[in-house]
Design a protein around this motif. Sequence first.
Motif, PDB file in Angstrom:
ATOM      1  N   ALA A 130      47.215  43.749  41.824  1.00 18.97           N
ATOM      2  CA  ALA A 130      46.311  44.202  40.844  1.00 18.97           C
ATOM      3  C   ALA A 130      45.015  43.568  40.633  1.00 18.97           C
ATOM      4  CB  ALA A 130      47.074  44.181  39.372  1.00 18.97           C
ATOM      5  N   ILE A 131      44.918  42.335  40.785  1.00 15.10           N
ATOM      6  CA  ILE A 131      43.815  41.601  40.845  1.00 15.10           C
ATOM      7  C   ILE A 131      42.883  41.867  41.735  1.00 15.10           C
ATOM      8  CG2 ILE A 131      42.786  39.246  40.711  1.00 15.10           C
ATOM      9  CD1 ILE A 131      45.012  38.162  39.148  1.00 15.10           C
ATOM     10  N   GLY A 132      43.660  42.124  42.941  1.00 19.01           N
ATOM     11  CA  GLY A 132      42.806  42.288  44.133  1.00 19.01           C
ATOM     12  C   GLY A 132      42.203  43.777  44.192  1.00 19.01           C
ATOM     13  N   VAL A 133      42.926  44.515  43.698  1.00 22.86           N
ATOM     14  CA  VAL A 133      42.375  46.088  43.201  1.00 22.86           C
ATOM     15  C   VAL A 133      41.067  45.795  42.275  1.00 22.86           C
ATOM     16  CG1 VAL A 133      42.768  48.301  42.059  1.00 22.86           C
ATOM     17  CG2 VAL A 133      44.505  47.173  43.563  1.00 22.86           C
ATOM     18  N   VAL A 134      41.182  45.276  41.212  1.00 23.62           N
ATOM     19  CA  VAL A 134      40.002  45.254  40.204  1.00 23.62           C
ATOM     20  C   VAL A 134      38.892  44.375  41.021  1.00 23.62           C
ATOM     21  CG1 VAL A 134      39.138  43.788  38.280  1.00 23.62           C
ATOM     22  CG2 VAL A 134      41.277  45.201  38.151  1.00 23.62           C
ATOM     23  N   ALA A 135      38.967  43.337  42.008  1.00 18.66           N
ATOM     24  CA  ALA A 135      37.961  42.458  42.692  1.00 18.66           C
ATOM     25  C   ALA A 135      37.318  43.484  43.576  1.00 18.66           C
ATOM     26  CB  ALA A 135      38.556  41.375  43.299  1.00 18.66           C
ATOM     27  N   ASP A 153      48.444  44.527  52.814  1.00 21.76           N
ATOM     28  CA  ASP A 153      47.169  45.251  53.323  1.00 21.76           C
ATOM     29  C   ASP A 153      47.265  46.756  52.864  1.00 21.76           C
ATOM     30  OD1 ASP A 153      45.344  43.644  54.146  1.00 21.76           O
ATOM     31  OD2 ASP A 153      46.011  43.027  55.918  1.00 21.76           O
ATOM     32  N   ASP A 154      48.503  47.238  53.095  1.00 24.61           N
ATOM     33  CA  ASP A 154      48.856  48.586  53.058  1.00 24.61           C
ATOM     34  C   ASP A 154      48.745  48.829  51.637  1.00 24.61           C
ATOM     35  OD1 ASP A 154      48.443  49.113  55.904  1.00 24.61           O
ATOM     36  OD2 ASP A 154      50.869  49.382  55.976  1.00 24.61           O
ATOM     37  N   ALA A 155      49.458  47.894  50.882  1.00 22.88           N
ATOM     38  CA  ALA A 155      49.468  48.102  49.710  1.00 22.88           C
ATOM     39  C   ALA A 155      48.200  48.151  48.802  1.00 22.88           C
ATOM     40  CB  ALA A 155      50.690  46.953  48.815  1.00 22.88           C
ATOM     41  N   LEU A 156      47.656  47.057  48.969  1.00 26.38           N
ATOM     42  CA  LEU A 156      46.243  47.031  48.487  1.00 26.38           C
ATOM     43  C   LEU A 156      45.450  48.201  48.668  1.00 26.38           C
ATOM     44  CD1 LEU A 156      44.114  45.138  46.961  1.00 26.38           C
ATOM     45  CD2 LEU A 156      43.560  44.103  49.020  1.00 26.38           C
TER      46      LEU A 156
END
Length: 409
Positions: free
Chosen positions: A97-102, A394-397
């Motif tokens: 979730a943090i990666g998506v926001v970033a 990676d796929d999930a992100l």
Amino acid sequence: MYNGDAIVAACDQLAAISADAGQLTRCYLTPEHARANAQLAQWMQDAGMQIWQDAAGNQWGRLEGSDPSLPALVLGSHSDSVINAGRFDGPLGVLLAIGVVARLNGAAQRPARSIEVVAFADEEGTRFGTALLGSRAVAGTWDPAWWDIVGRDGVTLRQAFVDFGLDPDRVHEAARAPEHIAGYLEAHIEQGPVLEAERRSLGVVTAIAGARRFVITIGGEAGHAGTTPLALRRDALSGAAEAIVAIETLARAAGIVATVGSLETFPGAVNVIPGEVRMTLDIRAERDEDRDRTLNGIRETCDRIGETRGLAWYWQETHTAPAVACAPRLVETLTQAIEAATGPDAGPVLRLASGAGHDGMAMAAICEIGMLFVRCERGISHHPDESVQARDVDDALNAMSRAVSTLVD
């Protein structure tokens, strides 16, 4: 946290915050909980979010949208663990979730809708035996009866709040109004072997199984192991053994799962007939009616065992959570995002129900929920051997980023 390698490395770093040397144990309202919140808060800030800890100890971050009046989309999972846990159950979803926001914060155009990330503080229920405390506080379904629960360390939940620096009388302030939440999305390891067997990195969750948990005390009569004839015994352990086999048989016939995970005998001596047994029962099904019908059959069977063996049964329910269906529009959004992220050669997107409980079960009281599963090696979870591949992350992100972009623009 723009790729799978970085997220896996962050999971490793978070796993070092543990109460036990050499293994991962991180429980609600402990020093380890505080340290994990501090680390997650730093990563949230690095991703461009405003941060806060709510009145129940959950850690939040928010990326403000171009139209703050719109209800926010919430992403997250949990940061607590079972005893001797794996690194990815919970934290992977928070870090994704943090990666998506970033990623979205670095985009040319800010999303219209605000995005919030939450690290729920107590999904597992390891310390106090009652799961989903963090998300239930957010959903406004906190039960005041919980304050007197005594944790595994002998401390009440109320005292643990005080020791952590929280005010028990303000826990209601953690509750979020439904009109302020547009939906809840969570990525989580599958905790099962289906995706691996089907050679898929990701899957979409259609529903979360409803669960009920009990502590069962079986009262018999202790006696000398050498002088009491078998026909005259009221052996609580023999009754428990018969019941455990019956529980497995009834659950198998109903197509659901039921587990006796803990068994204690008293007085527990080699030459004494067990006069009392305490055991736990965890029973789950995708449909509440199937679960409860089987539970009724189990209780009737236990009553018959008690009558035959001269035993008394005492049932204490410690947890109940109804089955929850994921919102069709979020299931479809995640399905399309996975198709785009994994490509046409990956085959049709798998849709499957979750037998494990998740914070979405509580969040469903105030908003629609959606879940994405990530493949884990051999389906192992709640164990140090829990493992995921960076390429699957990676796929999930990529999939979560696509889904969130669709929902917030």
